[in-house]
Design an enzyme around this catalytic site. Structure first.
Site, PDB file in Angstrom:
ATOM      1  N   HIS A 183      54.033  74.555  24.427  1.00 46.37           N
ATOM      2  CA  HIS A 183      53.031  75.563  24.809  1.00 46.37           C
ATOM      3  C   HIS A 183      52.006  74.946  25.760  1.00 46.37           C
ATOM      4  CE1 HIS A 183      49.930  78.640  24.584  1.00 46.37           C
ATOM      5  NE2 HIS A 183      49.082  77.730  24.144  1.00 46.37           N
ATOM      6  N   ASP A 187      50.527  80.312  59.213  1.00 48.94           N
ATOM      7  CA  ASP A 187      51.267  79.928  58.006  1.00 48.94           C
ATOM      8  C   ASP A 187      50.662  78.636  57.494  1.00 48.94           C
ATOM      9  OD1 ASP A 187      53.352  79.288  56.071  1.00 48.94           O
ATOM     10  OD2 ASP A 187      54.585  80.736  57.147  1.00 48.94           O
ATOM     11  N   TRP A 246      50.844  67.876  23.877  1.00 50.77           N
ATOM     12  CA  TRP A 246      50.987  67.817  25.341  1.00 50.77           C
ATOM     13  C   TRP A 246      50.379  66.550  25.897  1.00 50.77           C
ATOM     14  CZ3 TRP A 246      47.738  68.096  29.762  1.00 50.77           C
ATOM     15  CH2 TRP A 246      46.366  68.137  29.489  1.00 50.77           C
ATOM     16  N   SER A 289      55.833  68.024  42.922  1.00 52.24           N
ATOM     17  CA  SER A 289      55.571  69.325  43.539  1.00 52.24           C
ATOM     18  C   SER A 289      54.078  69.483  43.854  1.00 52.24           C
ATOM     19  CB  SER A 289      56.044  70.437  42.608  1.00 52.24           C
ATOM     20  OG  SER A 289      55.447  71.651  42.949  1.00 52.24           O
ATOM     21  N   SER A 290      53.239  69.079  42.910  1.00 53.39           N
ATOM     22  CA  SER A 290      51.793  69.218  43.111  1.00 53.39           C
ATOM     23  C   SER A 290      51.310  68.365  44.266  1.00 53.39           C
ATOM     24  CB  SER A 290      51.035  68.802  41.858  1.00 53.39           C
ATOM     25  OG  SER A 290      51.248  69.733  40.856  1.00 53.39           O
ATOM     26  N   HIS A 332      41.253  64.491  32.686  1.00 56.55           N
ATOM     27  CA  HIS A 332      40.009  65.219  32.891  1.00 56.55           C
ATOM     28  C   HIS A 332      39.910  65.841  34.280  1.00 56.55           C
ATOM     29  CE1 HIS A 332      36.628  67.019  31.152  1.00 56.55           C
ATOM     30  NE2 HIS A 332      36.027  66.876  32.312  1.00 56.55           N
ATOM     31  N   GLU A 352      42.330  66.905  35.760  1.00 55.22           N
ATOM     32  CA  GLU A 352      43.259  68.032  35.594  1.00 55.22           C
ATOM     33  C   GLU A 352      42.531  69.293  35.120  1.00 55.22           C
ATOM     34  OE1 GLU A 352      46.389  68.578  36.219  1.00 55.22           O
ATOM     35  OE2 GLU A 352      46.633  70.452  35.128  1.00 55.22           O
ATOM     36  N   TYR A 374      39.615  70.163  35.857  1.00 55.39           N
ATOM     37  CA  TYR A 374      38.940  70.757  37.009  1.00 55.39           C
ATOM     38  C   TYR A 374      39.924  71.221  38.071  1.00 55.39           C
ATOM     39  CZ  TYR A 374      34.864  69.459  34.537  1.00 55.39           C
ATOM     40  OH  TYR A 374      33.926  69.366  33.555  1.00 55.39           O
ATOM     41  N   SER A 432      34.129  83.311  43.184  1.00 57.78           N
ATOM     42  CA  SER A 432      33.150  83.312  44.276  1.00 57.78           C
ATOM     43  C   SER A 432      33.520  84.278  45.389  1.00 57.78           C
ATOM     44  CB  SER A 432      33.002  81.904  44.860  1.00 57.78           C
ATOM     45  OG  SER A 432      32.576  81.020  43.849  1.00 57.78           O
ATOM     46  N   HIS A 472      35.495  60.745  27.216  1.00 54.99           N
ATOM     47  CA  HIS A 472      34.904  61.641  26.213  1.00 54.99           C
ATOM     48  C   HIS A 472      35.987  62.343  25.403  1.00 54.99           C
ATOM     49  CE1 HIS A 472      34.699  64.978  29.496  1.00 54.99           C
ATOM     50  NE2 HIS A 472      35.751  65.176  28.751  1.00 54.99           N
ATOM     51  N   HIS A 473      37.255  62.170  25.799  1.00 50.40           N
ATOM     52  CA  HIS A 473      38.356  62.673  24.967  1.00 50.40           C
ATOM     53  C   HIS A 473      38.737  61.648  23.903  1.00 50.40           C
ATOM     54  CE1 HIS A 473      39.302  66.073  27.688  1.00 50.40           C
ATOM     55  NE2 HIS A 473      38.828  65.272  28.607  1.00 50.40           N
ATOM     56  N   THR A 526      27.591  72.600  37.034  1.00 48.38           N
ATOM     57  CA  THR A 526      28.215  73.802  36.469  1.00 48.38           C
ATOM     58  C   THR A 526      27.165  74.885  36.284  1.00 48.38           C
ATOM     59  OG1 THR A 526      29.681  72.299  35.293  1.00 48.38           O
ATOM     60  CG2 THR A 526      29.797  74.613  34.688  1.00 48.38           C
ATOM     61  N   LYS A 552      26.374  76.614  39.497  1.00 51.97           N
ATOM     62  CA  LYS A 552      27.362  77.631  39.865  1.00 51.97           C
ATOM     63  C   LYS A 552      27.097  78.941  39.117  1.00 51.97           C
ATOM     64  CE  LYS A 552      31.450  76.349  41.203  1.00 51.97           C
ATOM     65  NZ  LYS A 552      31.680  75.764  42.502  1.00 51.97           N
ATOM     66  N   ARG A 560      43.337  70.354  14.198  1.00 54.40           N
ATOM     67  CA  ARG A 560      44.300  71.064  15.044  1.00 54.40           C
ATOM     68  C   ARG A 560      45.701  70.509  14.793  1.00 54.40           C
ATOM     69  NH1 ARG A 560      43.282  68.483  21.055  1.00 54.40           N
ATOM     70  NH2 ARG A 560      44.907  69.918  21.662  1.00 54.40           N
TER      71      ARG A 560
END
Lengths: 408, 529, 41
Positions: free
Chosen positions: B80, B109, B145, B172-173, B256, B258, B260, B271, B305-306, B331, B334, B453
């Protein structure tokens, strides 16, 4: 609709402020826990106030500045003053939060001057406790889930402490600083008791530490908090906090235990007795993987019913439970079960050889297990002793990380 | 389904230029075709990952094991996560980038159309690897994950398939990012300076740089797991002198940014949407650009921080706590800018605007819980609990996914030349909004009260909130079928949309192109004043 | 139409140069990572 929902959220939060653990952190049972609890409240309130302020503006705009109400669009698109203000103010608020957070953290990480040191080892899927220093030094045991399989599968009603009960809780004295040195035998685990505000990852090959000081007697429950495989949800932690006298009595009683075990080993066992005892041992240690019907889980865990190992030579089967199954130089999920006593191992082997379609009719005697154990290169005591040595040296070598907070 | 998007609305002249049917999509180098494929692919993955989420929520509906065994449960949580992050959300925003960036900057293009085709067609094999890994002996990867060793070393061959899938997705990315940056730097219409680009383009420019820096690190990390599994290395094996925590450092150094990579393009969509329906220019464009760039830079110095509970030195914890809290400043800027954009506007509340407001409201909650989790002593209590699950679903679902919905409703008139059904769109929003909160708001309480979790079964005191959460999750899942219906109905029988479908929309695709946008647009670049 | 085509030709070389730099950037990221891990080991 949104407004309604906000009201709902506020209502839901209201009891939280009254201290009900249903909507909030569990009631803390230590000064540190109380600090964390208060810190959380502080930040929660700061967030709520900012949230209501900002979205007050937004909802005002939604109500008053709508096209359908005929509001014409203004054309401004910047304002340096406002932009500086709303950059600086959050910064100042963050500093206001950082100060108490730093104070609490430094206190939390100070593991020095402990009254009692216990080594905690995470296994797939149980906890091992070795009392290293302080009253009770030398005591050592395993702690596994006590909830019967039937409750989990739904064939029996679930008890009050479903999944949060163990066969042997870790016992500590009230009001004493207990330092835990934590490691793991196989994969990552994490030792966590919420009400004691102690959570620390258990990392194989490394020793980390944390501490707690319980203020009230009683049973405090927690769970493994780092995914450690299939039975991750089934390795709870129970801490039994006792008064000084009761704790001393418990230590005394534990010290007598080896004698009882020796008596057990010398007893003459019948096949029926061993098998009955083995059924219990199986339910506590084996059933999660090999299943109650002995059929295992195809593709993951082999069946014992009809297995060649179980129906074959006793020596091979004894070796399997003593040393685990090693493949390509790595211990598989079938780990050594040396921590079980000779009698328990003999009993569970007897049970598997005489259950389901396995009708060997033969018992494995404790003496046979004992003989295999003493001839194996890694006898229990040797291994245990070396593990203790590693932990003890780590204890002296690593200065507690939070030393700066010792003054508190 | 994909062919429908183009075959109906487009004129017959287009068909002379390219093959039809499947061959068209296999060989296409057109940014609009590729954008469409990205979007449909991500939606298919969204449904796949969603079904897995529902398996998880079905098992957690009540205490005890009823639906799946714990091992399969762990496979579900793992897949998931991987599928939603790499298969659904990321490709969705790349789809937006493909469709919108050339049109918004007045380019014919993308800079490398054939590379673009390759970037997309790498995705389906990777998705196939992930899904088929369920059926190999031992099942799919079941280590979460985040793929933490040593557990990953215990897994069966499903783990190897997942590692290869991550390699391909990363490839790909990276290719997609190179394409996007080059397009944005070199292909802007004459007169469009960087600081005149629509904010959506800015957010993608910044995101693409994040991808370039972070993806190779992930590829390296999973390769190390692969060699630990099969080639006798001991990077993460303590018995050989390795360190399991090293993986966590590497993973979150990718992980991290990722977060963002997913959130920043969502900021970009919002926006565009909020000014359009406020009929007022975006407030603080310049500060938006700087805030986005600051978030991107900060994202590289907050990874640990993870990992507060791994027991790193207290000095390191303090550093990561301060750095993480700092992200609240840009943040906040924004969020304030978006609210200020609405202030004294002339607001209307079509579906895209509803999703944008929903985003603003719920993403801010996710941001605040993020601040709570940044504080080490509190995080140590909440780490690996449902509080964290609630937090990142507020950011990923109410944040990124709601922004993607806002974007689809906003741009679908331009893409298809047809209008979606406004009533059904609003139903989709309100059902998603209500069920989302039902599914995830209560998870804050579960986490606070101590539910870890990634567990398939739980203690009795967690029963009622889990039941509420599961009902919410199923409602949310069903609401997304309504979305599918709205989109298909729009493509098939929506009313003709005008060139400028929204009164307040002012970017090039609305002001210079008809609806639907022609297959080849801006072959002669527009002049931007 | 023709001006656009000419513009695209001019852009092609510039695009390749940009892509080369970006590709090197990705490689640099990988190299920095490998360097870091090497020294940790």
């Amino acid at each position: 609709m949104i407004g309604k929902w906000t009201t709902g959220a506020m209502l839901a939060l209201a009891p939280a402020l009254a201290g009900a653990s249903r909507y909030n952190l569990q009631d803390p049972n230590s000064a540190l826990g109380q600090d964390i609890y208060d810190l959380h409240h502080l930040i929660l309130w700061v967030c709520v106030v900012i949230f209501v302020g900002v979205f007050g503006f937004m909802f005002y705009a939604i109500l008053k500045h709508r096209k359908s109400a005929g509001h014409p669009a203004a054309h401004f698109h910047e304002n340096t003053t406002v932009e500086v203000i709303w950059t600086v103010i959050p910064f100042v608020i963050l500093i206001g939060i950082a100060v108490p957070a730093t104070r609490t953290l430094v206190h939390q990480r100070d593991t020095s001057a402990a009254d009692l040191t216990i080594k905690v080892t995470g296994y797939q899927w149980k906890w091992g406790y070795d009392y290293l220093k302080g009253d009770g030094e030398g005591i050592s045991f395993f702690s596994t889930l006590a909830t019967p399989r039937e409750q989990i599968d739904g064939t029996a009603p679930k008890g009050e402490n479903y999944l949060l009960e163990v066969d042997q809780p870790v016992v500590v004295p009230v009001g004493k600083k207990v330092r835990l040195v934590i490691t793991a035998a196989d994969v990552l685990h994490a030792w966590w008791v919420p009400s004691l505000a102690a959570k620390q990852d258990a990392i194989p090959g490394f020793v980390r530490d944390t501490w707690f000081k319980a203020e009230r007697e009683g049973l405090y429950r927690g769970q493994c908090a780092e995914l450690c495989g299939k039975e991750h949800g089934f390795m709870p932690i129970v801490v039994n906090v006792l008064s000084a006298e009761k704790y001393a009595a418990w230590v005394n009683e534990r010290k007598q235990k080896p004698a009882a075990a020796a008596e057990d080993a010398n007893k003459q066992w019948t096949l029926a007795e061993l098998s009955a005892r083995g059924r219990k041992v199986f339910a506590e240690n084996c059933v999660a993987c090999h299943q109650g019907d002995g059929m295992g889980i195809p593709g993951s865990f082999p069946a014992l019913n009809g297995s060649k190992v179980v129906t074959g030579s006793k020596q091979a089967q004894i070796a399997t439970v003593l040393h685990g199954v090693v493949r390509d130089g790595k211990v598989t999920l079938m780990q050594p079960f040396r921590q079980l006593s000779d009698v328990d191992l003999a009993a569970v082997l007897t049970y598997t050889r005489n259950s389901w379609n396995n009708l060997g009719g033969e018992a494995v005697m404790p003496a046979e297990v004992a003989a295999a154990r003493s001839s194996s290169p890694q006898a229990l005591h040797g291994e245990r002793a070396s593990a203790l040595r590693i932990a003890a040296s780590a204890l002296h070598a690593a200065a507690p990380a939070g030393h700066a907070g010792a003054a508190r | 389904m994909s062919t429908a998007v183009h075959d109906h609305p487009h004129g017959h002249d287009d068909h002379a230029h390219h093959p039809s049917g499947l061959a068209r999509y296999l060989t296409t180098t057109n940014h609009k075709d590729i954008g469409t494929m990205y979007l449909w692919f991500s939606f298919a993955m969204f449904l796949t990952g969603g079904v897995m989420a529902l398996v998880i929520r079905a098992e957690l509906f009540q205490p005890g094991l009823q639906v799946v065994n714990p091992d399969f449960f762990n496979q579900m949580t793992t897949l998931h996560g991987l599928i939603m992050v790499f298969g659904a959300i990321m490709p969705a925003f790349v789809g937006f980038a493909n469709w919108q960036i050339p049109m918004m900057i007045g380019a014919p293009d993308m800079a490398f159309p054939r590379l673009n085709n390759w970037s997309f067609w790498l995705l389906p094999p990777a998705a196939l690897l992930l899904v088929t890994s369920l059926f190999v002996p031992g099942g799919a990867a079941a280590a979460g994950w985040t793929l933490y060793p040593p557990l990953t070393v215990q897994m069966g061959m499903g783990m190897d398939l997942a590692i290869f899938a991550v390699h391909i997705l990363g490839m790909s990315s990276i290719l997609g990012s190179i394409n996007i940056i080059t397009t944005l730097l070199n292909m802007r219409a004459p007169g469009m300076t960087l600081m005149k680009m629509p904010l959506f383009c800015w957010t993608w420019l910044i995101t693409a740089y994040l991808l370039l820096a972070a993806m190779p690190v992930l590829a390296g990390a999973v390769t190390m797991i692969l060699t630990d599994r099969h080639f006798g290395t001991h990077f993460f094996n303590p018995a050989g002198g390795g360190d399991p925590v090293l993986f966590q450092h590497i993973f979150w150094f990718f992980g991290h940014p990722e977060v963002y990579i997913i959130a920043i393009p969502a900021f970009g969509v919002i926006s565009q949407v909020i000014p359009a329906f406020s009929r007022k220019p975006l407030f603080g464009y310049t500060s938006m650009v700087y805030a986005t760039a600051s978030i991107a830079i900060l994202s590289f110095i907050v990874w640990a921080h993870h990992m507060y509970t791994t027991g790193m030195p207290v000095q390191a914890q303090l550093f990561f706590m301060y750095a993480t809290s700092l992200i609240a400043v840009p943040t906040g800027v924004k969020v304030f800018n978006w609210v200020a954009t609405m202030w004294k506007g002339s607001l209307s509340f079509e579906t895209p605007m509803l999703f944008a407001i929903g985003f603003l409201f719920l993403f801010t909650i996710g941001g605040f819980t993020g601040l709570v989790l940044a504080i080490v002593p509190i995080d140590i209590q909440l780490h690996d609990t449902y509080y964290v699950v609630a937090h990142f679903h507020y950011v990923m679902v109410a944040g990124a996914l709601f922004a993607a919905f806002a974007g689809v409703y906003f741009w679908i008139p331009k893409w298809t030349g047809r209008m979606y059904d406004e009533t059904l769109g609003k139903w989709h929003f309100w059902l998603s909004f209500i069920f989302f909160n039902m599914a995830f708001f209560v998870q804050h309480f579960l986490g606070l009260a101590g539910m870890p979790r990634r567990i398939p079964d739980y203690a009795l005191q967690f029963a009622d909130f889990n039941m509420v959460s599961s009902i919410g999750a199923f409602g949310f899942g069903l609401a997304q079928l309504l979305f599918l219906y709205v989109v298909v109905k729009c493509i098939r029988s929506g009313e003709q949309a005008p060139a400028k479908a929204w009164e307040g929309a002012d970017t090039l695709e609305w002001t210079h192109l008809p609806s639907p946008a022609p297959y080849h647009s801006f072959e002669t670049p527009p002049m931007v004043k | 139409m023709s001006t656009g085509a000419e513009l695209n030709k001019q852009r092609a070389r510039k695009n390749l140069r940009t892509a080369l730099v970006l590709g090197l950037l990705a490689l640099a990221s990988l190299a920095a990572f490998a360097h870091k891990v090497w020294h940790l080991g």
